[in-house]
Design a protein around this motif. Structure first.
Motif, PDB file in Angstrom:
ATOM      1  N   ASP A  34       0.856  -1.197   0.000  1.00 18.42           N
ATOM      2  CA  ASP A  34       0.000   0.000   0.000  1.00 18.42           C
ATOM      3  C   ASP A  34       0.880   1.229   0.000  1.00 18.42           C
ATOM      4  OD1 ASP A  34      -3.268   0.363   1.012  1.00 18.42           O
ATOM      5  OD2 ASP A  34      -1.970   2.113   0.737  1.00 18.42           O
ATOM      6  N   SER A  43      -9.798   4.665   1.418  1.00 11.04           N
ATOM      7  CA  SER A  43     -11.218   5.033   1.525  1.00 11.04           C
ATOM      8  C   SER A  43     -11.917   4.356   2.695  1.00 11.04           C
ATOM      9  CB  SER A  43     -11.937   4.748   0.209  1.00 11.04           C
ATOM     10  OG  SER A  43     -12.108   3.366   0.009  1.00 11.04           O
ATOM     11  N   THR A  44     -11.417   3.191   3.140  1.00 14.38           N
ATOM     12  CA  THR A  44     -12.059   2.526   4.280  1.00 14.38           C
ATOM     13  C   THR A  44     -12.077   3.435   5.509  1.00 14.38           C
ATOM     14  OG1 THR A  44     -11.281   0.385   3.457  1.00 14.38           O
ATOM     15  CG2 THR A  44     -12.059   0.440   5.717  1.00 14.38           C
ATOM     16  N   SER A  47     -15.234   5.253   5.888  1.00  8.94           N
ATOM     17  CA  SER A  47     -16.471   4.482   5.746  1.00  8.94           C
ATOM     18  C   SER A  47     -17.433   4.733   6.901  1.00  8.94           C
ATOM     19  CB  SER A  47     -16.131   2.984   5.690  1.00  8.94           C
ATOM     20  OG  SER A  47     -17.297   2.241   5.452  1.00  8.94           O
ATOM     21  N   ILE A  50     -21.682   0.870   7.982  1.00 10.01           N
ATOM     22  CA  ILE A  50     -23.037   0.399   8.314  1.00 10.01           C
ATOM     23  C   ILE A  50     -23.198  -1.043   7.844  1.00 10.01           C
ATOM     24  CG2 ILE A  50     -25.483   0.665   7.692  1.00 10.01           C
ATOM     25  CD1 ILE A  50     -24.945   3.737   7.718  1.00 10.01           C
ATOM     26  N   VAL A 197       2.652   0.986  -6.174  1.00  7.70           N
ATOM     27  CA  VAL A 197       2.799   0.149  -7.378  1.00  7.70           C
ATOM     28  C   VAL A 197       2.743   1.049  -8.601  1.00  7.70           C
ATOM     29  CG1 VAL A 197       1.763  -1.716  -8.733  1.00  7.70           C
ATOM     30  CG2 VAL A 197       1.716  -1.805  -6.223  1.00  7.70           C
ATOM     31  N   SER A 369     -16.513  -1.321  -5.250  1.00  8.56           N
ATOM     32  CA  SER A 369     -17.295  -1.607  -4.032  1.00  8.56           C
ATOM     33  C   SER A 369     -18.392  -0.570  -3.796  1.00  8.56           C
ATOM     34  CB  SER A 369     -16.378  -1.750  -2.819  1.00  8.56           C
ATOM     35  OG  SER A 369     -15.655  -0.565  -2.593  1.00  8.56           O
ATOM     36  N   PHE A 374     -18.134  -2.353   2.760  1.00 10.11           N
ATOM     37  CA  PHE A 374     -17.402  -2.538   4.020  1.00 10.11           C
ATOM     38  C   PHE A 374     -17.943  -3.777   4.740  1.00 10.11           C
ATOM     39  CE2 PHE A 374     -17.059  -2.248   8.568  1.00 10.11           C
ATOM     40  CZ  PHE A 374     -15.742  -1.949   8.756  1.00 10.11           C
ATOM     41  N   LYS A 375     -19.248  -3.824   4.858  1.00 11.50           N
ATOM     42  CA  LYS A 375     -19.883  -4.916   5.618  1.00 11.50           C
ATOM     43  C   LYS A 375     -19.488  -6.279   5.074  1.00 11.50           C
ATOM     44  CE  LYS A 375     -23.886  -3.181   4.366  1.00 11.50           C
ATOM     45  NZ  LYS A 375     -23.281  -2.207   3.413  1.00 11.50           N
TER      46      LYS A 375
HETATM   47  C1  LIG Z   1     -17.808   7.885   2.693  1.00 14.48           C
HETATM   48  C2  LIG Z   1     -17.985   6.392   2.600  1.00 14.48           C
HETATM   49  C3  LIG Z   1     -18.992   5.765   3.320  1.00 14.48           C
HETATM   50  C4  LIG Z   1     -19.160   4.391   3.223  1.00 14.48           C
HETATM   51  N1  LIG Z   1     -20.103   3.780   4.003  1.00 14.48           N
HETATM   52  C5  LIG Z   1     -20.260   2.441   3.950  1.00 14.48           C
HETATM   53  C6  LIG Z   1     -21.177   1.794   4.804  1.00 14.48           C
HETATM   54  O1  LIG Z   1     -21.841   2.428   5.616  1.00 14.48           O
HETATM   55  N2  LIG Z   1     -21.303   0.436   4.710  1.00 14.48           N
HETATM   56  C7  LIG Z   1     -20.595  -0.294   3.831  1.00 14.48           C
HETATM   57  O2  LIG Z   1     -20.771  -1.520   3.784  1.00 14.48           O
HETATM   58  N3  LIG Z   1     -19.691   0.291   3.008  1.00 14.48           N
HETATM   59  C8  LIG Z   1     -19.490   1.635   3.070  1.00 14.48           C
HETATM   60  N4  LIG Z   1     -18.564   2.243   2.286  1.00 14.48           N
HETATM   61  C9  LIG Z   1     -17.805   1.438   1.341  1.00 14.48           C
HETATM   62  C10 LIG Z   1     -16.626   0.755   1.981  1.00 14.48           C
HETATM   63  O3  LIG Z   1     -16.027   1.587   2.933  1.00 14.48           O
HETATM   64  C11 LIG Z   1     -15.668   0.354   0.874  1.00 14.48           C
HETATM   65  O4  LIG Z   1     -16.349  -0.520   0.017  1.00 14.48           O
HETATM   66  C12 LIG Z   1     -14.428  -0.335   1.397  1.00 14.48           C
HETATM   67  O5  LIG Z   1     -13.862   0.387   2.458  1.00 14.48           O
HETATM   68  C13 LIG Z   1     -13.427  -0.500   0.285  1.00 14.48           C
HETATM   69  O6  LIG Z   1     -12.275  -1.136   0.802  1.00 14.48           O
HETATM   70  P1  LIG Z   1     -11.063  -1.459  -0.135  1.00 14.48           P
HETATM   71  O7  LIG Z   1     -10.101  -2.247   0.678  1.00 14.48           O
HETATM   72  O8  LIG Z   1     -11.525  -2.025  -1.412  1.00 14.48           O
HETATM   73  O9  LIG Z   1     -10.471  -0.019  -0.555  1.00 14.48           O
HETATM   74  P2  LIG Z   1      -9.583   1.080   0.201  1.00 14.48           P
HETATM   75  O10 LIG Z   1      -9.850   1.146   1.645  1.00 14.48           O
HETATM   76  O11 LIG Z   1      -9.702   2.337  -0.590  1.00 14.48           O
HETATM   77  O12 LIG Z   1      -8.102   0.520   0.037  1.00 14.48           O
HETATM   78  C14 LIG Z   1      -7.413   0.584  -1.202  1.00 14.48           C
HETATM   79  C15 LIG Z   1      -5.955   0.819  -0.913  1.00 14.48           C
HETATM   80  O13 LIG Z   1      -5.234   0.692  -2.130  1.00 14.48           O
HETATM   81  C16 LIG Z   1      -4.111   1.544  -2.040  1.00 14.48           C
HETATM   82  N5  LIG Z   1      -3.586   1.841  -3.362  1.00 14.48           N
HETATM   83  C17 LIG Z   1      -4.212   2.430  -4.406  1.00 14.48           C
HETATM   84  N6  LIG Z   1      -3.372   2.540  -5.461  1.00 14.48           N
HETATM   85  C18 LIG Z   1      -2.187   2.018  -5.079  1.00 14.48           C
HETATM   86  C19 LIG Z   1      -0.933   1.856  -5.710  1.00 14.48           C
HETATM   87  N7  LIG Z   1      -0.700   2.259  -6.983  1.00 14.48           N
HETATM   88  N8  LIG Z   1       0.076   1.276  -5.013  1.00 14.48           N
HETATM   89  C20 LIG Z   1      -0.105   0.870  -3.726  1.00 14.48           C
HETATM   90  N9  LIG Z   1      -1.279   1.007  -3.079  1.00 14.48           N
HETATM   91  C21 LIG Z   1      -2.312   1.555  -3.742  1.00 14.48           C
HETATM   92  C22 LIG Z   1      -4.680   2.787  -1.369  1.00 14.48           C
HETATM   93  O14 LIG Z   1      -3.633   3.531  -0.764  1.00 14.48           O
HETATM   94  C23 LIG Z   1      -5.667   2.212  -0.370  1.00 14.48           C
HETATM   95  O15 LIG Z   1      -5.127   2.141   0.935  1.00 14.48           O
HETATM   96  C24 LIG Z   1     -18.349   3.625   2.370  1.00 14.48           C
HETATM   97  C25 LIG Z   1     -17.325   4.251   1.647  1.00 14.48           C
HETATM   98  C26 LIG Z   1     -17.125   5.612   1.769  1.00 14.48           C
HETATM   99  C27 LIG Z   1     -16.013   6.270   1.008  1.00 14.48           C
END
Ligand SMILES: Cc1cc2nc3c(=O)[nH]c(=O)nc-3n(C[C@H](O)[C@H](O)[C@H](O)COP(=O)(O)OP(=O)(O)OC[C@H]3O[C@@H](n4cnc5c(N)ncnc54)[C@H](O)[C@@H]3O)c2cc1C
Length: 434
Positions: A34, A43-44, A47, A50, A197, A369, A374-375
């Motif tokens: 990361d 983005s997590t 979040s 919920i 990356v 996503s 998240f859930k």
């Molecule tokens: C405001 C908001 C509210 C939400 N509310 C809810 C909710 O109530 N309930 C629910 O179920 N879901 C909710 N979600 C959705 C949920 O939070 C996301 O689906 C989930 O957190 C996504 O996780 P992830 O691991 O895919 O992505 P992320 O947490 O975004 O992780 C991706 C990672 O990839 C890394 N990355 C990107 N590019 C590179 C690169 N080139 N090299 C190295 N690292 C890289 C980033 O640094 C990041 O840390 C919400 C999202 C947001 C933004």
């Protein structure tokens, strides 16, 4: 092929960490990379976390209903102690308003009956007995605050709501991700931070590793894109986007935190609450605050952005959301100083995620996503691990999609539902509701 790891996972958000844990439990040597300084700075971290069972599709709802049990049994699922403590799941239940816009929940409740998810009807009186800060006037359709009709009841009363007891929220999504990191590490997984990356290495027509900023090469026969709002950028590095019917892009979103009206302890007595009539959802937030998010009504302009270049300040979006929920909660004060979160969703064309392989052998993705996974992260990790293992053992998942057993609710879903090659799913809400 020379390899440093069995699989490299790009991203250490909640889904990337869950994928590491699930693969490591199967004995795979995984590396999460990361570019940020720690797990879940992406983005997590913003979040709302919920947990709620109602989605617009049967498969989406089944997965979400199942997720409640993973969070309920969180320490047992992880099987480790985290020195920072364990994330807490507040299973306060979810209330959803019955509105003309959601067909008085008829189709959702039909789905709940099919998957065996419990619910309870609330009359307007039962709703206001439980949440006395609310009124039951209808204001639909959702409008912008500069519309002359904004804030004017339309003369109708809402017919009540439905309470879903298997839901709530996780108080600290960052801690939940750290918990997963520790659980994965206990099984041998490695996490590397501040490592961006820059390129996906391709040799002999398959993924062979990654090239980091600065030129370092790390080799593995499997590379998994779990880069959240950067998912499209990573897919382009691998050159796989032409083989996808469903694409992803980053959408900017603001979430507001405002104090509960005086005299009501929303933190202790509130629930998750979704209101299509005023196009907002809320949940309790620490400090007796109310967290307010948007349900993406038609009248709002969607802010598609470059995930490396977007405005992290609050704008009118924040005020609009607070004013919308203030229609339902008339005693809500609108603070002059905005508090909350500005973050990105990684939105797919139909707001349903892609958990899939790609046209490049060895390259996989858990992306799109759409603000609502998240859930499902703990299950998404397990689904990805099953899918990767099956494909690496020669299964043609595109022709013969693998099934996944939802053990708590005793149901099987096909991972073909999450295919990158699906047609746009017209049953979707095309919003954060999924
Ligand atoms: C405001 C908001 C509210 C939400 N509310 C809810 C909710 O109530 N309930 C629910 O179920 N879901 C909710 N979600 C959705 C949920 O939070 C996301 O689906 C989930 O957190 C996504 O996780 P992830 O691991 O895919 O992505 P992320 O947490 O975004 O992780 C991706 C990672 O990839 C890394 N990355 C990107 N590019 C590179 C690169 N080139 N090299 C190295 N690292 C890289 C980033 O640094 C990041 O840390 C919400 C999202 C947001 C933004």
């Amino acid at each position: 092929m020379a390899k440093d790891f069995d699989a490299i996972i790009i991203g250490a958000g909640i889904i990337g960490a869950a994928t590491a844990y699930a693969l490591a439990r199967k004995g795979w040597r995984t590396l999460n990379v990361d570019k940020l300084p720690a797990a879940d700075y992406g983005s997590t971290s913003g979040s709302c976390a919920i947990i709620r069972p109602y989605y617009s599709t049967v498969d989406g709802s089944a997965l979400a209903f199942e997720s409640h049990y993973y969070w309920r049994d969180w320490p047992a699922f992880l099987g480790v102690e985290d020195e920072r403590g364990m994330a807490r799941y507040v299973d306060c239940g979810c209330i959803v308003m019955k509105t003309e816009g959601n067909g008085h929940l008829a189709s959702i409740l039909e789905t709940m009956d099919r998957i065996g998810c419990p619910y309870e009807h609330l009359s307007p009186e039962q709703l206001t007995a439980r949440l006395p800060i609310m009124n039951t006037d209808s204001f639909a359709p959702a409008r912008s605050p500069d519309d002359p009709g904004f804030g004017q009841p339309n003369g109708k009363q809402l017919s009540g709501a439905v309470l879903f007891p298997t839901g709530g929220y996780v108080t600290d999504p960052q801690l939940a991700t750290h918990n997963l990191q520790r659980a994965a590490e206990a099984k041998g997984a490695v996490f590397r931070f501040k490592a961006a990356v820059e390129r996906v290495l391709i040799e002999n027509d398959r993924a062979a590793g990654i090239v980091l900023e600065g030129g370092e090469v790390v080799r593995a026969p499997v590379v998994v894109n779990v880069a959240g709002p950067h998912s499209d950028k990573i897919n382009r590095m691998a050159g796989v986007e032409d083989g996808m019917k469903i694409k992803t892009r980053a959408l900017r979103h603001e979430v507001a935190h405002v104090p509960s009206p005086a005299g009501f302890d929303f933190e202790a007595n509130g629930t998750v609450y979704s209101d299509n009539d005023v196009a907002t959802y809320i949940r309790p937030e620490i400090g007796n605050h109310i967290l307010v998010g948007s349900e993406d009504p038609e009248c709002d302009t969607r802010e598609w952005v470059d995930p490396d270049d977007f405005n992290r300040e609050f704008t009118d979006q924040w005020t609009t959301q607070v004013m919308r929920i203030a229609q339902r909660i008339p005693d809500l004060g609108v603070p002059s100083r905005a508090k909350g979160v500005v973050e990105l969703y990684d939105v797919s064309d139909d707001w349903i995620p892609i958990y899939d392989k790609s046209d490049l052998p060895g390259f996989y993705m858990a992306v799109g996503s759409s603000g609502n996974q998240f859930k499902n992260a703990p299950i998404a990790g397990e689904m990805m691990a099953d899918l990767i293992e099956a494909c690496e053992n020669g299964r043609d998942h595109d022709r013969d999609p693998i099934p996944f057993r939802l053990r708590y609710i005793d149901r099987t879903v096909s991972l073909g539902f999450y295919s990158r090659r699906r047609e746009i799913n017209e049953s979707s809400s095309f919003s954060v509701l999924g």
